[in-house]
Design an enzyme around this catalytic site. Structure first.
Site, short mmCIF file in Angstrom:
data_model
loop_
_atom_site.label_atom_id
_atom_site.label_comp_id
_atom_site.label_asym_id
_atom_site.label_seq_id
_atom_site.Cartn_x
_atom_site.Cartn_y
_atom_site.Cartn_z
N GLU A 103 28.76 -32.39 54.19
CA GLU A 103 28.59 -32.60 55.63
C GLU A 103 28.83 -31.27 56.32
O GLU A 103 29.22 -30.30 55.68
CB GLU A 103 29.58 -33.66 56.14
CG GLU A 103 31.03 -33.23 55.99
CD GLU A 103 32.03 -34.26 56.47
OE1 GLU A 103 31.72 -35.03 57.39
OE2 GLU A 103 33.15 -34.29 55.91
N LYS A 148 40.43 -38.61 59.76
CA LYS A 148 40.07 -37.63 60.80
C LYS A 148 41.33 -36.90 61.27
O LYS A 148 41.87 -37.19 62.34
CB LYS A 148 39.35 -38.34 61.96
CG LYS A 148 38.59 -37.37 62.85
CD LYS A 148 37.60 -38.11 63.71
CE LYS A 148 36.97 -37.22 64.76
NZ LYS A 148 36.27 -36.07 64.23
N TYR A 208 42.77 -37.41 65.31
CA TYR A 208 42.12 -37.31 66.61
C TYR A 208 40.82 -38.09 66.61
O TYR A 208 40.34 -38.52 65.56
CB TYR A 208 41.86 -35.84 66.98
CG TYR A 208 40.73 -35.17 66.23
CD1 TYR A 208 40.86 -34.83 64.89
CD2 TYR A 208 39.52 -34.89 66.86
CE1 TYR A 208 39.82 -34.22 64.20
CE2 TYR A 208 38.47 -34.27 66.18
CZ TYR A 208 38.64 -33.95 64.85
OH TYR A 208 37.60 -33.36 64.17
N LEU A 243 33.48 -37.49 56.25
CA LEU A 243 33.96 -38.37 57.31
C LEU A 243 32.87 -39.40 57.60
O LEU A 243 31.69 -39.04 57.69
CB LEU A 243 34.24 -37.55 58.58
CG LEU A 243 34.83 -38.35 59.73
CD1 LEU A 243 36.30 -38.67 59.47
CD2 LEU A 243 34.69 -37.59 61.05
#
Ligand code: PMP
Length: 288
Positions: free
Chosen positions: A182, A149, A33, A207
């Site tokens: 993250e 992702k 996505y 990411l």
């Protein structure tokens, strides 16, 4: 005016939008996505988001559901039909509909595409940035390919829920060596005593945020140094500032980590300047 979603070639009422029960995204999280911010009628950093989509699809050996130009037209049509001037556009591609089996479908299937858009009040996001957010830390428990992702977000879901239950707004994944990876849906940054911005290298383990990349350019335009290196939770708690970046939060200050205030516990000036200069530097593509 009803909300409209795009589902596999059709524009349908959002409330009635649905995919097949054997969509591989629904059953196996076999999909990817992207989320782009829409600000003042522009799609922000569209090139970066579509380049990353291309990479995610290639890593999972999936085809584009439409060619890139056609997908851009669908995104614009969804934004237009939902009258989104400020908000976001979400797109999801899954490997398609096939009898449930872990291996790829043996007969060729078309990847499935869903595009939605949502209006958001930029004043609400600004309010959050003015207040700053609290984060908790959680042990890293995701697979090694978080650079892709994918829609497989269960660890992120549980981490964010833990944050909410602790009265915080975001959770940072932390490696066994104590370094910050993250957030559940954001990249993590600190500002050192000498004013250098520090964020983890994006080669492995996080990411590569599109906003992260743009914030590096914003920092450059403001004459701020950026260092890509790991940092520990303790270093972040003692930093001059901490903040997170993402397409939906842009640059949002972090004012406490695991209950310990960062600096004086108020949003810092570096995060504010980066946020203020963001729109001028980011790529802006007309959304209609
Ligand atoms: N890390 C994770 C795990 C995310 O889900 C996101 C949001 N997509 C980000 C970082 C920030 O990426 P971007 O700036 O591209 O929104």
């Amino acid at each position: 005016m009803p909300r409209i979603a795009y589902v596999n070639g059709r524009y349908v009422r959002h409330a009635a939008a649905a995919v097949h029960v054997e969509d591989r995204g629904y059953q196996l999280a076999d999909g990817v996505y992207e989320v782009c911010e829409i600000a003042r009628g522009f799609i922000i950093d569209e090139t970066g988001h579509l380049d990353r989509l291309d990479r995610s699809l290639r890593e999972l050996r999936m085809d584009w559901p439409l060619d890139r130009r056609a997908l851009q037209l669908v995104m614009r049509e969804v934004v237009r039909r939902n009258h989104v001037v400020n908000g976001l556009v979400y797109l999801q591609v899954t490997r398609g509909v096939a009898p449930r089996d872990h291996a790829f479908p043996t007969k060729p299937v078309r990847p499935a595409l869903v595009v939605t858009a949502k209006r958001m009040d930029p004043r609400a996001a600004q309010k959050k940035a003015d207040k700053g957010m609290s984060v908790i830390t959680v042990p890293e428990n995701r697979w090694e390919r978080v650079d892709i992702k994918t829609i497989g977000l269960l660890p992120n879901v549980l981490a964010r829920q833990a944050a909410i239950e602790a009265g915080a707004q975001e959770a940072w994944f932390v490696d066994p060596d104590g370094t910050v990876k993250e957030g559940a849906s954001t990249n993590a940054w600190i500002v050192t005593a000498d004013g250098t911005l520090v964020t983890r290298p994006a080669d492995f383990g996080i990411l590569r945020g599109i906003t992260r990349g743009t914030v590096m350019k914003v920092a450059d335009s403001l004459g701020l140094a950026v260092e890509e290196r790991t940092f520990t939770v303790e270093e972040a708690q003692e930093a001059r500032e901490a903040f997170v970046t993402s397409a939906t939060s842009l640059v949002t200050p972090v004012v406490s980590i695991d209950g310990k205030p960062v600096a004086n516990g108020h949003p810092g000036s570096v995060a504010r300047s980066l946020r203020d200069a963001f729109f001028a530097i980011a790529e802006k593509s007309p959304s209609c």
